[in-house]
Design a protein around this motif. Structure first.
Motif, PDB file in Angstrom:
ATOM      1  N   HIS A  69       0.723  -1.206   0.019  1.00  0.00           N
ATOM      2  CA  HIS A  69      -0.320   0.158  -0.407  1.00  0.00           C
ATOM      3  C   HIS A  69       0.818   1.257   0.122  1.00  0.00           C
ATOM      4  N   TRP A 111       0.686   5.868  -0.312  1.00  0.00           N
ATOM      5  CA  TRP A 111       0.100   7.045  -0.433  1.00  0.00           C
ATOM      6  C   TRP A 111       1.143   8.187  -0.406  1.00  0.00           C
ATOM      7  N   THR A 132      -2.601  10.493  -4.390  1.00  0.00           N
ATOM      8  CA  THR A 132      -2.785   9.582  -5.193  1.00  0.00           C
ATOM      9  C   THR A 132      -3.021   8.419  -3.616  1.00  0.00           C
ATOM     10  N   THR A 134      -2.672   4.015  -2.533  1.00  0.00           N
ATOM     11  CA  THR A 134      -2.898   2.954  -4.291  1.00  0.00           C
ATOM     12  C   THR A 134      -3.206   1.620  -3.010  1.00  0.00           C
ATOM     13  N   ASN A 140      -3.211  -2.511  -2.317  1.00  0.00           N
ATOM     14  CA  ASN A 140      -3.113  -3.779  -2.752  1.00  0.00           C
ATOM     15  C   ASN A 140      -4.218  -4.570  -2.203  1.00  0.00           C
ATOM     16  N   PRO A 157      -2.958  -3.727  -7.349  1.00  0.00           N
ATOM     17  CA  PRO A 157      -3.235  -2.254  -6.914  1.00  0.00           C
ATOM     18  C   PRO A 157      -4.516  -2.062  -7.794  1.00  0.00           C
ATOM     19  N   THR A 191      -5.817   2.113  -7.788  1.00  0.00           N
ATOM     20  CA  THR A 191      -5.335   3.487  -7.713  1.00  0.00           C
ATOM     21  C   THR A 191      -6.234   4.569  -7.122  1.00  0.00           C
TER      22      THR A 191
END
Length: 426
Positions: free
Chosen positions: A94, A96, A113, A115, A117, A132, A134
């Protein structure tokens, strides 16, 4: 990081079953420059509420807290031309990040942003979609003076379709001056005296809201969207202009119902790359839309090769909450082609089909992505739609002359027949 508060109903769906809502580790990031001087500092708490689909096609809601072991590889200081970046990595794949841009005497957040997983089976057991995922959100943080530290104690949130990001106890200063964290504070909206206190949803108040009957608002007749203003864009390679573009752009988004969005050239910036056989023009309207046009040269073996538009990429953000509406790409175009060293022009409206949910309408297009000389467009090849106008007048005149000739010929034949009839013997 100044997000918008999500609706209580959406929060409740994700919070049901979660205990200890504010139990999360604080993260602290201090970035230093080459001289070991602090250039960026941030300390805050956050958590993520995620809704995902299982293999049985139902949906589960989970809470992702920050663990104690968080890394911040890739965080950068930033400068007048490069954005500052806070980047975090945690858990099983993961991440950020939030980037900040400087504008004269202020700085502010740009895009967040996140993401997550779903291969992390401990968090996402039986997830239907693996890998993943996003989420990109527009940061609504107000501009902060360069010598001020941004502070936000109250909880605030970003809400997208399946993810809610919640932040609190935020202390942040990008572009730190002289390596010293400022004592001057700029507070977020949620901390202002007039703002309402943070109230977490409960089953009672959400149930009340969901069972209330609301009168439908009167339906207003939508006003037709006018054609967009024409913008002038250019790219430079060194001191020389390498790409010129004049165009009005309008997006047609039809995921739920058709929505027309005009790109405002006054708030749109241009960047990209120029090359001998490939050029890309990227347009950022500073609010909700990122568009990239890629041009290539074909038939380089012939004496006068041609160029054409090959690819268009569009990232469209919801201007209300920054969520991604569409991230579309079409790399199979063969449009706007003309000889290298010339420009392409089309004054009439054209449509580029990006995918089934997104179109771009262009107006007053004039483009030259290669071999620009003296900052001016070269001789233009006009599109067929414009050529119709040039052919219309001569065709109309020709048809009129044709009819006139036919009428004269018919009159002549009738006259001769009458003349012959008059000389017949009795």
């Amino acid at each position: 990081m100044e997000p918008r508060s999500p609706s209580p109903a959406c929060l409740l769906l994700l919070l049901l079953g979660a205990s200890g809502f504010f139990q999360s580790y604080a993260v602290e990031v201090e970035v230093k420059d080459a001289s070991n001087t602090t250039c960026l500092y941030a300390k805050w708490m956050m958590k993520f509420l995620i809704r995902y689909e299982t293999n049985s096609s139902d949906y589960k809601n989970i809470t992702l807290d920050l663990p104690s072991n968080v890394t911040h590889d890739g965080s950068v200081c930033g400068n007048d031309t490069q954005a500052a970046l806070v980047a975090l990595q945690f858990g099983e794949g993961h991440s950020w990040s939030n980037n900040f841009t400087k504008n004269n005497e202020t700085y502010q957040g740009d895009f967040v942003t996140f993401t997550y997983n779903t291969n992390d089976t401990a968090l996402f057991p039986d997830a239907k979609r693996k890998g993943p995922i996003t989420v990109v959100v527009k940061d609504n943080m107000l501009p902060v003076h360069l010598n001020n530290v941004y502070v936000c104690h109250n909880a605030d949130s970003f809400e997208t379709e399946n993810v809610v990001q919640i932040f609190w106890n935020v202390t942040l200063q990008a572009f730190v001056q002289n390596g010293t964290i400022s004592k001057k504070e700029s507070r977020c909206r949620a901390d202002t005296p007039t703002s309402a206190p943070t109230v977490l949803p409960t089953i009672a108040n959400v149930t009340t809201a969901s069972t209330s009957t609301l009168s439908p608002a009167p339906t207003a007749t939508p006003k037709p969207v006018e054609n967009p203003d024409t913008g002038n864009y250019s790219l430079k390679s060194g001191n020389k202009t390498c790409l010129l573009a004049t165009v009005g752009l309008q997006l047609n988004v039809s995921k739920d119902k058709p929505v027309l969005i005009n790109i405002n050239p006054k708030t749109t910036s241009a960047d990209g790359t120029c090359g001998n056989t490939t050029a890309t023009l990227r347009l950022n309207d500073g609010n909700s839309t990122l568009i990239a046009f890629t041009f290539v040269v074909k038939n380089t073996s012939v004496s006068v090769p041609k160029f054409y538009l090959k690819e268009v990429n569009v990232t469209l953000l919801n201007h209300l909450n920054g969520s991604v509406i569409s991230n579309a790409d079409n790399n199979n175009f063969s449009k706007w082609d003309t000889f290298l060293g010339s420009s392409y022009m089309c004054r009439k409206e054209q449509t580029l089909e990006i995918n089934e949910n997104l179109q771009i309408h262009t107006f007053n297009l004039w483009i030259q992505p290669f071999l620009v000389k003296e900052n001016k467009f070269s001789t233009a090849e006009e599109c067929f739609a414009d050529s119709d106008l040039n052919f219309l007048i001569p065709i109309t005149v020709g048809m009129a002359l044709g009819f006139l000739i036919i009428l004269v010929f018919i009159s002549y034949i009738i006259g001769r027949r009458k003349s012959r009839t008059g000389y017949q013997s009795v």
